[in-house]
Design an enzyme around this catalytic site. Structure first.
Site, PDB file in Angstrom:
ATOM      1  N   GLN A  67      -6.416  -0.711   3.880  1.00 24.42           N
ATOM      2  CA  GLN A  67      -5.496  -0.415   4.979  1.00 24.42           C
ATOM      3  C   GLN A  67      -5.912   0.866   5.693  1.00 24.42           C
ATOM      4  OE1 GLN A  67      -1.340   1.237   4.801  1.00 24.42           O
ATOM      5  NE2 GLN A  67      -0.776  -0.871   5.324  1.00 24.42           N
ATOM      6  N   HIS A  75       8.305  -4.557   7.248  1.00 29.08           N
ATOM      7  CA  HIS A  75       9.267  -3.780   6.482  1.00 29.08           C
ATOM      8  C   HIS A  75      10.550  -3.772   7.308  1.00 29.08           C
ATOM      9  CE1 HIS A  75      10.251   0.070   3.999  1.00 29.08           C
ATOM     10  NE2 HIS A  75      11.348  -0.572   4.351  1.00 29.08           N
ATOM     11  N   ARG A 117       8.145   0.107  -3.961  1.00 32.06           N
ATOM     12  CA  ARG A 117       8.703   1.085  -4.896  1.00 32.06           C
ATOM     13  C   ARG A 117       9.157   0.472  -6.218  1.00 32.06           C
ATOM     14  NH1 ARG A 117      13.093   3.706  -1.192  1.00 32.06           N
ATOM     15  NH2 ARG A 117      12.979   1.617  -0.257  1.00 32.06           N
ATOM     16  N   ASN A 134       9.264  -7.288   3.488  1.00 31.13           N
ATOM     17  CA  ASN A 134       9.172  -6.098   2.642  1.00 31.13           C
ATOM     18  C   ASN A 134      10.452  -5.285   2.799  1.00 31.13           C
ATOM     19  OD1 ASN A 134       7.567  -2.921   2.909  1.00 31.13           O
ATOM     20  ND2 ASN A 134       7.970  -3.975   1.005  1.00 31.13           N
ATOM     21  N   PRO A 166       0.849  -1.192   0.000  1.00 28.89           N
ATOM     22  CA  PRO A 166       0.000   0.000   0.000  1.00 28.89           C
ATOM     23  C   PRO A 166       0.881   1.237   0.000  1.00 28.89           C
ATOM     24  CG  PRO A 166       0.094  -0.965   2.201  1.00 28.89           C
ATOM     25  CD  PRO A 166       0.871  -1.874   1.312  1.00 28.89           C
ATOM     26  N   CYS A 195       4.072   3.468   8.597  1.00 31.47           N
ATOM     27  CA  CYS A 195       4.326   4.691   7.840  1.00 31.47           C
ATOM     28  C   CYS A 195       5.233   5.625   8.638  1.00 31.47           C
ATOM     29  CB  CYS A 195       3.022   5.409   7.509  1.00 31.47           C
ATOM     30  SG  CYS A 195       3.289   6.960   6.611  1.00 31.47           S
ATOM     31  N   LYS A 204       0.842  -4.301   9.007  1.00 31.09           N
ATOM     32  CA  LYS A 204       2.138  -3.992   8.394  1.00 31.09           C
ATOM     33  C   LYS A 204       2.881  -3.060   9.341  1.00 31.09           C
ATOM     34  CE  LYS A 204       4.424  -2.566   4.128  1.00 31.09           C
ATOM     35  NZ  LYS A 204       5.077  -1.258   4.250  1.00 31.09           N
TER      36      LYS A 204
END
Length: 331
Positions: free
Chosen positions: A72, A171, A229, A204, A18, A102, A141
Protein backbone atom coordinates in the site's frame (compact mmCIF):
# COMPACT_ATOMS: atom_id res chain seq x y z
CA UNK A 1 -15.06 -16.76 -5.87
CA UNK A 2 -13.89 -13.14 -5.72
CA UNK A 3 -11.31 -11.95 -8.25
CA UNK A 4 -9.00 -8.95 -8.11
CA UNK A 5 -7.48 -8.91 -11.55
CA UNK A 6 -5.98 -12.39 -11.87
CA UNK A 7 -5.95 -12.98 -8.09
CA UNK A 8 -8.50 -15.56 -7.03
CA UNK A 9 -9.84 -15.30 -3.48
CA UNK A 10 -12.42 -17.37 -1.57
CA UNK A 11 -16.12 -16.69 -1.99
CA UNK A 12 -16.18 -14.20 0.91
CA UNK A 13 -12.58 -13.27 1.71
CA UNK A 14 -11.33 -11.87 5.00
CA UNK A 15 -8.67 -9.20 4.56
CA UNK A 16 -6.13 -7.92 7.07
CA UNK A 17 -6.10 -4.13 7.07
CA UNK A 18 -2.87 -2.24 6.47
CA UNK A 19 -2.01 -0.69 9.85
CA UNK A 20 1.00 1.50 10.49
CA UNK A 21 3.50 -0.06 12.94
CA UNK A 22 1.34 -3.20 13.12
CA UNK A 23 0.95 -4.90 9.72
CA UNK A 24 4.60 -5.82 9.28
CA UNK A 25 5.76 -9.24 7.97
CA UNK A 26 5.85 -10.98 11.40
CA UNK A 27 2.28 -9.93 12.23
CA UNK A 28 1.04 -10.70 8.72
CA UNK A 29 2.57 -14.18 8.99
CA UNK A 30 0.58 -14.88 12.14
CA UNK A 31 -2.64 -13.63 10.60
CA UNK A 32 -2.05 -15.74 7.51
CA UNK A 33 -1.58 -18.81 9.73
CA UNK A 34 -4.89 -18.05 11.39
CA UNK A 35 -6.98 -17.58 8.27
CA UNK A 36 -6.45 -14.17 6.65
CA UNK A 37 -7.05 -14.45 2.88
CA UNK A 38 -5.41 -11.23 1.67
CA UNK A 39 -3.03 -8.89 3.44
CA UNK A 40 -1.37 -5.55 2.86
CA UNK A 41 1.85 -3.93 3.96
CA UNK A 42 1.94 -0.96 6.27
CA UNK A 43 1.29 2.14 4.20
CA UNK A 44 4.39 3.48 2.47
CA UNK A 45 5.09 7.09 1.55
CA UNK A 46 5.59 7.57 -2.18
CA UNK A 47 7.98 10.42 -1.42
CA UNK A 48 9.90 8.18 0.97
CA UNK A 49 10.31 5.48 -1.65
CA UNK A 50 11.60 7.95 -4.20
CA UNK A 51 14.09 9.39 -1.68
CA UNK A 52 15.19 5.81 -0.98
CA UNK A 53 14.31 6.30 2.68
CA UNK A 54 15.40 3.22 4.64
CA UNK A 55 12.16 2.91 6.62
CA UNK A 56 10.04 3.08 3.47
CA UNK A 57 12.21 0.55 1.62
CA UNK A 58 12.10 -1.87 4.56
CA UNK A 59 8.30 -1.91 4.33
CA UNK A 60 8.59 -3.39 0.83
CA UNK A 61 9.71 -6.72 2.31
CA UNK A 62 7.23 -9.46 1.42
CA UNK A 63 7.53 -13.23 1.53
CA UNK A 64 6.02 -16.02 -0.55
CA UNK A 65 4.17 -17.57 2.41
CA UNK A 66 2.12 -14.37 2.72
CA UNK A 67 0.65 -14.46 -0.76
CA UNK A 68 -1.55 -13.00 -1.95
CA UNK A 69 -0.17 -9.78 -0.48
CA UNK A 70 -0.39 -6.16 -1.57
CA UNK A 71 1.86 -3.15 -1.04
CA UNK A 72 0.00 0.00 0.00
CA UNK A 73 1.29 3.44 -0.98
CA UNK A 74 0.12 6.98 -0.28
CA UNK A 75 0.94 10.45 -1.52
CA UNK A 76 -0.49 13.58 -3.08
CA UNK A 77 1.71 14.00 -6.17
CA UNK A 78 0.91 12.18 -9.42
CA UNK A 79 4.51 11.78 -10.59
CA UNK A 80 5.68 10.54 -7.19
CA UNK A 81 2.82 8.04 -7.01
CA UNK A 82 3.59 6.74 -10.51
CA UNK A 83 7.30 6.39 -9.72
CA UNK A 84 6.62 4.67 -6.40
CA UNK A 85 4.27 2.20 -8.09
CA UNK A 86 7.08 1.25 -10.46
CA UNK A 87 9.43 0.80 -7.49
CA UNK A 88 6.82 -1.38 -5.76
CA UNK A 89 6.55 -3.51 -8.88
CA UNK A 90 10.21 -4.53 -8.55
CA UNK A 91 9.52 -6.56 -5.39
CA UNK A 92 6.72 -8.46 -7.16
CA UNK A 93 3.72 -8.12 -4.85
CA UNK A 94 0.37 -9.44 -6.02
CA UNK A 95 -1.20 -5.99 -6.15
CA UNK A 96 -0.72 -2.30 -5.39
CA UNK A 97 -3.13 -0.56 -3.04
CA UNK A 98 -3.61 3.20 -2.72
CA UNK A 99 -4.39 4.72 0.67
CA UNK A 100 -7.02 7.45 0.44
CA UNK A 101 -8.29 6.82 3.94
CA UNK A 102 -5.61 7.49 6.57
CA UNK A 103 -7.03 10.23 8.84
CA UNK A 104 -3.79 11.04 10.68
CA UNK A 105 -3.02 14.76 10.62
CA UNK A 106 0.60 14.48 9.46
CA UNK A 107 -0.56 12.53 6.39
CA UNK A 108 -3.65 14.63 5.68
CA UNK A 109 -1.66 17.87 5.91
CA UNK A 110 0.49 16.66 3.02
CA UNK A 111 -2.60 16.32 0.85
CA UNK A 112 -2.45 12.53 1.05
CA UNK A 113 -4.48 9.75 2.68
CA UNK A 114 -7.92 11.02 3.65
CA UNK A 115 -6.82 14.53 2.72
CA UNK A 116 -7.55 13.63 -0.91
CA UNK A 117 -11.23 13.15 -0.04
CA UNK A 118 -11.63 16.92 -0.43
CA UNK A 119 -10.63 16.76 -4.09
CA UNK A 120 -12.10 13.91 -6.12
CA UNK A 121 -10.48 15.12 -9.32
CA UNK A 122 -7.06 14.85 -7.68
CA UNK A 123 -7.99 11.40 -6.33
CA UNK A 124 -8.82 10.30 -9.87
CA UNK A 125 -5.57 11.73 -11.29
CA UNK A 126 -3.48 10.05 -8.59
CA UNK A 127 -5.21 6.74 -9.19
CA UNK A 128 -4.78 6.96 -12.96
CA UNK A 129 -1.09 7.71 -12.47
CA UNK A 130 -0.67 4.48 -10.53
CA UNK A 131 -2.88 2.32 -12.78
CA UNK A 132 -1.05 3.38 -15.94
CA UNK A 133 2.42 2.92 -14.42
CA UNK A 134 2.13 -0.73 -13.36
CA UNK A 135 0.96 -4.04 -14.78
CA UNK A 136 -0.16 -5.13 -11.29
CA UNK A 137 -3.80 -4.95 -10.22
CA UNK A 138 -4.47 -1.67 -8.40
CA UNK A 139 -6.93 -1.38 -5.53
CA UNK A 140 -7.97 1.53 -3.32
CA UNK A 141 -8.88 1.92 0.35
CA UNK A 142 -10.83 5.03 1.27
CA UNK A 143 -13.50 6.48 3.56
CA UNK A 144 -17.04 7.76 3.08
CA UNK A 145 -15.92 11.37 2.74
CA UNK A 146 -14.29 14.18 4.68
CA UNK A 147 -17.17 14.70 7.11
CA UNK A 148 -20.90 14.02 7.44
CA UNK A 149 -21.75 17.00 5.21
CA UNK A 150 -19.49 15.90 2.36
CA UNK A 151 -20.00 12.15 1.94
CA UNK A 152 -18.96 11.49 -1.64
CA UNK A 153 -18.30 7.75 -1.76
CA UNK A 154 -20.89 7.14 -4.51
CA UNK A 155 -19.08 9.42 -6.96
CA UNK A 156 -15.68 8.17 -5.78
CA UNK A 157 -16.59 4.52 -6.37
CA UNK A 158 -17.80 5.09 -9.92
CA UNK A 159 -14.97 7.37 -10.96
CA UNK A 160 -12.23 5.20 -9.48
CA UNK A 161 -13.70 2.15 -11.20
CA UNK A 162 -13.43 4.07 -14.48
CA UNK A 163 -9.68 4.56 -13.89
CA UNK A 164 -9.21 0.78 -13.94
CA UNK A 165 -8.91 -0.20 -10.27
CA UNK A 166 -9.79 -3.83 -9.57
CA UNK A 167 -11.34 -3.53 -6.07
CA UNK A 168 -12.37 -0.90 -3.55
CA UNK A 169 -12.28 -1.14 0.25
CA UNK A 170 -14.50 1.32 2.11
CA UNK A 171 -13.92 2.18 5.74
CA UNK A 172 -17.45 3.19 6.66
CA UNK A 173 -16.47 6.32 8.57
CA UNK A 174 -15.62 9.86 7.50
CA UNK A 175 -12.23 11.40 8.11
CA UNK A 176 -13.76 13.64 10.78
CA UNK A 177 -14.81 10.55 12.73
CA UNK A 178 -11.26 9.20 12.79
CA UNK A 179 -11.87 5.83 14.53
CA UNK A 180 -14.69 7.04 16.78
CA UNK A 181 -18.42 6.60 16.57
CA UNK A 182 -20.16 3.82 14.72
CA UNK A 183 -19.22 2.86 11.17
CA UNK A 184 -22.19 3.35 8.80
CA UNK A 185 -22.26 0.39 6.44
CA UNK A 186 -25.50 1.53 4.78
CA UNK A 187 -23.29 3.48 2.39
CA UNK A 188 -21.42 0.30 1.48
CA UNK A 189 -24.72 -1.45 0.83
CA UNK A 190 -25.80 1.37 -1.47
CA UNK A 191 -22.56 1.13 -3.46
CA UNK A 192 -23.08 -2.62 -3.88
CA UNK A 193 -26.61 -2.01 -5.18
CA UNK A 194 -25.35 0.45 -7.80
CA UNK A 195 -25.72 -1.39 -11.15
CA UNK A 196 -22.72 0.51 -12.53
CA UNK A 197 -20.35 -0.98 -9.96
CA UNK A 198 -18.71 -4.20 -11.17
CA UNK A 199 -15.54 -4.40 -9.06
CA UNK A 200 -15.45 -6.15 -5.66
CA UNK A 201 -16.40 -3.92 -2.73
CA UNK A 202 -14.92 -4.77 0.66
CA UNK A 203 -16.29 -3.35 3.91
CA UNK A 204 -14.19 -2.16 6.84
CA UNK A 205 -15.05 -0.82 10.28
CA UNK A 206 -16.27 -2.24 13.60
CA UNK A 207 -15.98 -5.96 12.77
CA UNK A 208 -14.82 -7.45 16.07
CA UNK A 209 -16.70 -10.76 16.40
CA UNK A 210 -17.94 -13.70 14.30
CA UNK A 211 -21.55 -12.67 14.99
CA UNK A 212 -21.03 -9.16 13.70
CA UNK A 213 -19.14 -10.42 10.66
CA UNK A 214 -22.04 -12.71 9.72
CA UNK A 215 -24.63 -10.01 10.40
CA UNK A 216 -22.81 -7.48 8.21
CA UNK A 217 -22.20 -10.04 5.47
CA UNK A 218 -25.90 -10.81 5.26
CA UNK A 219 -27.18 -7.28 5.79
CA UNK A 220 -24.88 -5.27 3.56
CA UNK A 221 -23.97 -7.81 0.85
CA UNK A 222 -20.38 -6.68 0.36
CA UNK A 223 -17.88 -8.99 -1.32
CA UNK A 224 -15.65 -9.45 1.73
CA UNK A 225 -14.61 -7.89 5.00
CA UNK A 226 -11.41 -6.15 6.03
CA UNK A 227 -10.43 -6.50 9.69
CA UNK A 228 -8.03 -4.12 11.40
CA UNK A 229 -7.92 -3.30 15.09
CA UNK A 230 -9.79 -6.45 16.14
CA UNK A 231 -6.88 -8.56 14.84
CA UNK A 232 -4.23 -6.77 16.91
CA UNK A 233 -3.19 -9.29 19.53
CA UNK A 234 -5.94 -11.60 18.32
CA UNK A 235 -5.04 -13.17 14.94
CA UNK A 236 -7.45 -16.02 15.72
CA UNK A 237 -10.37 -13.84 14.67
CA UNK A 238 -10.08 -14.84 11.00
CA UNK A 239 -10.53 -18.58 11.56
CA UNK A 240 -13.14 -17.91 14.23
CA UNK A 241 -15.23 -15.98 11.70
CA UNK A 242 -14.80 -18.63 9.02
CA UNK A 243 -15.79 -21.41 11.41
CA UNK A 244 -18.86 -19.46 12.52
CA UNK A 245 -19.88 -18.88 8.89
CA UNK A 246 -19.66 -22.60 8.18
CA UNK A 247 -21.16 -24.05 11.36
CA UNK A 248 -22.90 -21.30 13.34
CA UNK A 249 -20.73 -22.35 16.26
CA UNK A 250 -17.77 -20.78 18.03
CA UNK A 251 -14.28 -22.17 18.07
CA UNK A 252 -12.88 -22.45 21.60
CA UNK A 253 -11.21 -19.23 22.70
CA UNK A 254 -7.41 -19.34 22.72
CA UNK A 255 -6.11 -20.55 26.06
CA UNK A 256 -2.98 -19.22 27.71
CA UNK A 257 -0.79 -21.75 25.87
CA UNK A 258 -2.17 -20.51 22.52
CA UNK A 259 -1.48 -16.91 23.47
CA UNK A 260 2.05 -17.67 24.63
CA UNK A 261 2.75 -19.59 21.42
CA UNK A 262 1.54 -16.65 19.32
CA UNK A 263 3.74 -14.27 21.30
CA UNK A 264 6.74 -16.58 20.88
CA UNK A 265 6.20 -16.90 17.14
CA UNK A 266 5.62 -13.18 16.70
CA UNK A 267 8.74 -12.39 18.73
CA UNK A 268 10.91 -14.88 16.85
CA UNK A 269 9.84 -13.59 13.45
CA UNK A 270 10.20 -9.99 14.60
CA UNK A 271 13.74 -10.73 15.78
CA UNK A 272 14.58 -12.42 12.47
CA UNK A 273 13.27 -9.48 10.44
CA UNK A 274 14.45 -6.52 12.53
CA UNK A 275 17.30 -7.95 14.55
CA UNK A 276 16.88 -9.49 18.00
CA UNK A 277 17.11 -6.38 20.19
CA UNK A 278 15.01 -4.06 18.02
CA UNK A 279 12.55 -6.82 17.18
CA UNK A 280 11.87 -7.51 20.86
CA UNK A 281 11.70 -3.83 21.77
CA UNK A 282 9.07 -3.29 19.10
CA UNK A 283 7.12 -6.31 20.37
CA UNK A 284 6.33 -4.35 23.53
CA UNK A 285 3.28 -2.71 21.99
CA UNK A 286 1.68 -6.12 21.47
CA UNK A 287 1.82 -7.87 24.84
CA UNK A 288 -1.19 -6.20 26.45
CA UNK A 289 -3.26 -7.02 23.38
CA UNK A 290 -2.31 -10.70 23.34
CA UNK A 291 -3.26 -11.06 26.98
CA UNK A 292 -6.28 -8.77 27.06
CA UNK A 293 -8.76 -10.09 29.60
CA UNK A 294 -6.36 -12.63 31.08
CA UNK A 295 -6.43 -12.41 34.90
CA UNK A 296 -3.22 -11.45 36.71
CA UNK A 297 -1.30 -10.68 33.51
CA UNK A 298 -0.41 -7.26 34.90
CA UNK A 299 2.06 -9.07 37.13
CA UNK A 300 3.89 -10.40 34.05
CA UNK A 301 3.58 -7.40 31.74
CA UNK A 302 6.54 -5.58 33.27
CA UNK A 303 8.69 -8.68 32.86
CA UNK A 304 7.79 -8.96 29.16
CA UNK A 305 8.71 -5.30 28.68
CA UNK A 306 12.19 -6.06 30.01
CA UNK A 307 12.93 -8.89 27.56
CA UNK A 308 15.79 -8.22 25.13
CA UNK A 309 16.69 -11.72 23.87
CA UNK A 310 14.80 -14.76 22.67
CA UNK A 311 16.48 -16.77 25.41
CA UNK A 312 14.97 -14.43 28.00
CA UNK A 313 11.66 -14.67 26.18
CA UNK A 314 11.67 -18.47 26.35
CA UNK A 315 12.41 -18.43 30.08
CA UNK A 316 9.62 -15.94 30.73
CA UNK A 317 7.14 -17.88 28.63
CA UNK A 318 7.95 -21.01 30.62
CA UNK A 319 7.48 -19.12 33.88
CA UNK A 320 4.19 -17.63 32.69
CA UNK A 321 2.90 -21.00 31.49
CA UNK A 322 3.73 -22.61 34.82
CA UNK A 323 1.98 -19.83 36.77
CA UNK A 324 -1.25 -20.19 34.80
CA UNK A 325 -1.21 -23.97 35.01
CA UNK A 326 -1.03 -23.68 38.78
CA UNK A 327 -3.64 -20.92 38.76
CA UNK A 328 -6.07 -23.02 36.71
CA UNK A 329 -5.59 -25.94 39.07
CA UNK A 330 -6.72 -23.76 41.95
CA UNK A 331 -9.85 -22.23 40.40
Amino acid sequence: MVKIGNIELPEFPLLLAPMEDVSDPPFRRLCKMHGADLMYSEFISSEGLIRDAMKSRKKLDIFDYERPVGIQIFGGDEEAMAMSARIVETVNPDLVDINFGCPVKKVVCKGAGAGVLKDIDLMVRLTKAVVTSTHLPVTVKTRLGWDSTSINIDEVAERLQETGIKALTIHARTRAQMYKGEADWEHISRIKQNPNIEIPIFGNGDIDSPEKALEYKQKYACDGIMIGRAAIGYPWIFNEIKHFFETGEHLPEPVIADRLLAVRQHAEWSAEWKGEKLGLIEMRQHYSNYFRGVPHFKEFRKKFLEVYTLEEMDALIKETQQFYEEYQAQV
